[in-house]
Write an enzyme that holds these catalytic residues in place. Structure first.
Site, short mmCIF file in Angstrom:
data_model
loop_
_atom_site.label_atom_id
_atom_site.label_comp_id
_atom_site.label_asym_id
_atom_site.label_seq_id
_atom_site.Cartn_x
_atom_site.Cartn_y
_atom_site.Cartn_z
N HIS A 132 0.83 -1.21 0.00
CA HIS A 132 0.00 0.00 0.00
C HIS A 132 0.86 1.26 0.00
CE1 HIS A 132 -3.81 -2.04 0.32
NE2 HIS A 132 -3.33 -2.80 1.27
N ARG A 138 -14.36 -1.45 -23.01
CA ARG A 138 -14.54 -2.74 -22.35
C ARG A 138 -15.88 -2.71 -21.62
NH1 ARG A 138 -9.27 -0.98 -20.89
NH2 ARG A 138 -7.59 -2.14 -21.95
N ARG A 140 -16.74 -3.03 -27.64
CA ARG A 140 -16.51 -4.47 -27.69
C ARG A 140 -17.61 -5.17 -26.91
NH1 ARG A 140 -11.18 -6.71 -24.92
NH2 ARG A 140 -12.43 -6.35 -23.05
N GLU A 159 -7.04 -11.97 -31.94
CA GLU A 159 -6.41 -12.35 -30.67
C GLU A 159 -5.84 -13.76 -30.69
OE1 GLU A 159 -8.98 -10.52 -27.20
OE2 GLU A 159 -10.28 -11.19 -28.82
N ASP A 198 -3.55 -10.55 -25.59
CA ASP A 198 -3.99 -11.94 -25.74
C ASP A 198 -3.26 -12.62 -26.89
OD1 ASP A 198 -5.67 -12.52 -23.65
OD2 ASP A 198 -7.43 -11.68 -24.62
N CYS A 224 -5.12 -2.42 -30.08
CA CYS A 224 -5.57 -1.92 -28.78
C CYS A 224 -4.85 -2.59 -27.63
CB CYS A 224 -7.08 -2.10 -28.63
SG CYS A 224 -7.65 -3.80 -28.78
#
Length: 815
Positions: free
Chosen positions: A446, A553, A589, A682, A706, A753
């Site tokens: 953190h 997304r 998408r 992909e 991907d 992308c």
């Protein structure tokens, strides 16, 4: 399993003091061939810089990391001292477990030690036994006769549920679970393997060490047991308000190389700092170990805890105002530590017969912190620092004399410390803190997260060498590479000063010109758009200079909830974005979810390899109840702005044909005008079949993240392989080149992308390959556009041609 032999156990030992105990356990390890005699001195040296008392009569002496070369073979040894010896003030040890570890083979033993810390009967038995097999069995195989589980006895109701996410039951979700459990009167427990935890105790939950994707058994007994189990199960399935661990994004501009000797650590927060060293050292918290009135001490304890809560709330509000609620959330978890019933009960129990509140509190939180440190899950083990942070906060309020507050500099300096707690980091003044470097800690702590939010360059895990640096010496701290250069040569100081100025000027210039198009010097243009995942980010993208959205997304609409979003909810979100974009393109998408994401209401079966299973378009085709409402919302929103649709994870023409057919049916139902329809590239099959796919779509968008993992057969989240899963690998670049050639032949355009689009070198290579659109993270928009404006298309084409001929990713990056 670690082999613990009887020759490594000394029973009924009579030792005078701690030093003799360490030497005896060290001698056992030397005599059994586990280490050289020099490592005994290292074990003694560690006691000067760290406390190896584990708790409840157990100590675990071990050497310094720098001396691991003295270890010949991983092993442990045990010295049993029935009468006990004083380890540190107020700490009495009966079992000394010496560790010589080159790797992590000893963690099983430590885990077993952690599990018996609260079992006083077992510890008392092991401290007196005359049979070494009792110790061997308990440390290597767990308890020979485990106590009967409460399930089936006291608990009549239970339900099994899977913990969502990759990080498991760490601080934030455990806090949410404990808070929810406290709302019910019933006794509630959580079982994981053969361990059981109090669901209302944050510390108890953390000690389970539950990893992501593992199942736990919720158990309840009481009047509202059914309601409690139902609420807890629903909350866990919805994700417990968890957020993904923050990823560290480092700038890609190369900084100058320095000739001076470096101390290497781990990059925690990017940036370059030049300044003098200031060693951040703590004083002592002084208190009496004994007290006459337990009732008065308990009252003092409650008062100190309430005051600490008020301090933490004030700290939360301050950090939230400066850096947002996400960065401040750790201080809510700190408050939850203070409400932990197990921690409070253990402290109050230790007040009898004549212990002070300060002594009892220190014993309780330190034992639990050391238990957390021994867990194999690095994320949860790292929360020991948080527990000590809040523990010392209360201890300061209970103490007779406090010299514990870190002495912060009154002038700009580079801070050096063993470690920094979240409270320390939040209290730093960025105008006086040029940067910081810690001996311990990791980049997901953190403190590292807060450092990044404050814009403070930081290095963690640099080792104990940094603690020997003298106050006042000059250093260069390179947060980009994780290197600290003490007493650098003047030539390096000059280089660093110039690099600092250059970085500032580059950032300022990029921001000023962010609205200018990425027009290369020879007139060739590449569109630079943004990847977004929330409605509010559309406006942020425009303000950053993006020429539209190349990837929306839509998963944000479907995650962290108990039912799918309605058509109206989706339409409202898409319409909000088209209004913010004001005519700029928005490529949406469709839902890209599979077995790797936890969506309880979808009831997706667990898959051995979710990345090769039902995900992306495959899921949409199997679930028209999700696919059609989303398409209806998209087509309705298309009447309010320039929207295009993009299908994810297309591997076969059949999947594309079916998806297009459903989309056309929905379009006619809605009465919308046709929109551009594209597909993600992909998987290798999509590249190989790109000439055929290009006849069926309006555009391609290559998801290099991907594509990289599928081409190289490397999970991009794998702890050791992820570094090799480089999107600039020649194999990946040749796939992109092949895709662009197929698209060009059909008169279609190609966008990228994935991550390499936001890397200025990657952007240049992609432009040279003929990619027309780069979709990048919002902070990268200005830098990518600025980089492209300095080049000619001919230069990028030559660079791309050379890259395609390379043999390794390193060769590409060295161009």
């Amino acid at each position: 399993m670690l082999d613990l032999k009887t020759s490594n156990i000394l029973l009924q030992a009579a030792v005078a003091d701690k030093a003799e105990a360490i030497r005896q356990v060290g001698t056992l390890l030397v005599n059994n061939g586990n280490m050289r005699s020099e490592y005994v001195d290292s074990m003694m040296a560690r006691e000067k810089v760290a406390n190896t008392y584990l708790g409840n009569g157990i100590a675990i002496p071990h050497g310094l990391p720098k001396d691991r070369d003295f270890i010949l073979q991983t092993g442990i040894a045990v010295v049993q001292i029935p009468e006990g010896i004083e380890w540190n003030a107020g700490e009495r040890v009966h079992l000394v477990v010496g560790i010589a570890a080159k790797s992590d083979e000893h963690l099983e033993v430590l885990a077993n030690l952690t599990h018996i810390l609260d079992d006083e009967a077992t510890i008392a038995f092991l401290a007196k036994t005359t049979n070494p097999q009792d110790i061997i069995q308990r440390l290597t195989q767990g308890s020979a006769s485990p106590a009967p589980e409460k399930v089936g006895l006291d608990f009549t109701k239970g339900v099994e549920v899977k913990i969502a996410g990759k990080a498991g039951l760490h601080a934030r979700p455990a806090t949410t679970l404990a808070n929810l459990a406290k709302q019910f009167e019933s006794e509630i427990q959580v079982r994981y393997g053969n361990q059981t935890a109090n669901a209302k105790s944050l510390l108890s939950l953390l000690k389970l060490g539950v990893e992501g994707g593992r199942s736990v058994l919720l158990m309840a007994q009481g009047a509202d047991a059914d309601a409690a189990l139902d609420a807890l199960q629903t909350a866990i399935m919805a994700g417990l308000d968890d957020e993904p661990e923050e990823k560290i994004a480092l700038r890609s501009e190369p900084l100058p190389s320095f000739g001076s000797t470096a101390i290497l650590g781990i990059s925690a927060s990017p940036g370059l700092a030049i300044g003098t060293v200031f060693q951040l050292k703590r004083g002592k918290i002084s208190f009496d170990a004994t007290a006459k009135d337990p009732v008065a001490e308990e009252l003092k304890l409650h008062q100190a805890i309430e005051m600490a809560k008020a301090q933490l709330q004030e700290l939360y509000n301050d950090v939230k105002g400066r850096s947002g609620a996400g960065k401040a959330a750790i201080f809510l978890a700190h408050q939850e530590f203070l409400d932990d019933p197990d921690l409070m009960m253990a402290t109050i129990a230790d007040l009898q017969p004549n212990r002070s509140a300060a002594w009892a509190w220190q014993q309780a939180f330190e034992q639990r912190a050391q238990s957390l440190e021994q867990l194999s899950d690095a994320l949860i083990a790292g929360r020991a620092t948080d527990l000590r942070d809040v523990g010392r906060r209360v201890l300061r309020l209970l103490a007779d004399k406090v010299e514990d507050e870190p002495n912060l500099p009154d002038h700009p300096a580079i801070l050096i410390a063993e470690d920094l707690t979240p409270s320390d980091t939040a209290g730093l003044n960025p105008s006086l803190t040029l940067g910081f470097c810690t001996a311990y800690g990791g980049p997901t702590s953190h403190s590292a997260i807060i450092a990044r939010s404050l814009g403070i360059p930081a290095i963690v895990g640099a080792g104990e060498t940094v603690l020997n640096l003298v106050d006042g010496i000059r250093c260069i701290l390179d947060g980009e590479s994780g290197a600290l250069y003490p007493q650098p040569a003047q030539a390096d100081l000059d280089k660093a000063a110039i690099a600092q100025q250059n970085l500032q000027e580059i950032r300022a210039a990029e921001q000023l010109s962010c609205y200018q198009p990425a027009l290369m010097t020879d007139g060739h243009r590449v569109e630079v758009v943004a990847n977004i995942g929330a409605p509010a980010e559309a406006e942020q993208a425009v303000n950053a200079g993006a020429e539209g959205v190349g990837l929306l997304r839509t998963e944000f609409l479907f995650l962290n909830r108990v039912e799918p979003p309605s058509e109206e909810e989706q339409f409202a979100a898409y319409r909000q974005m088209t209004r913010a974009l004001n005519g700029l393109p928005l490529i949406i998408r469709t839902l890209d979810i599979g077995g790797d994401k936890a969506v309880p209401y979808l009831n997706l079966p667990s898959e051995e390899n979710p990345f090769l299973g039902v995900r992306g378009i495959r899921l949409c085709l199997q679930r028209p109840d999700l696919f059609r409402p989303q398409l209806r919302a998209i087509f309705r929103a298309s009447q309010t702005g320039a929207i295009a649709i993009m299908f994810p994870m297309i591997a076969t023409l059949e999947d594309l044909w079916t998806a297009r057919q459903i989309a056309e049916e929905v379009r006619l139902e809605v009465g919308a005008e046709p929109v551009q329809i594209g597909m993600m590239i992909e998987v290798p099959s999509a590249v190989v079949m790109a000439p055929e796919f290009a006849k069926e779509v309006d555009f391609f968008s290559i998801g290099t993240n991907d594509l990289t993992q599928y081409v190289l057969a490397m999970d991009r989240g794998h702890p050791t392989l992820a570094k090799q899963a480089d999107g600039l690998h020649p194999a990946v670049l040749r796939m992109i080149h092949q895709t662009v050639q197929a698209a060009d032949a059909a008169g279609k355009w190609v966008g990228v992308c994935g991550g390499i689009a936001g890397d200025p070198k990657g952007a240049a290579i992609l432009a040279g390959l003929g990619v027309k659109e780069l979709s990048v993270s919002i902070p990268s928009v200005a830098a990518v556009k600025a980089k492209l404006r300095t080049l000619t298309w001919a230069e990028t084409q030559a660079l791309a041609s050379r890259a395609l001929k390379c043999r390794t990713a390193q060769e590409v990056r060295s161009l």
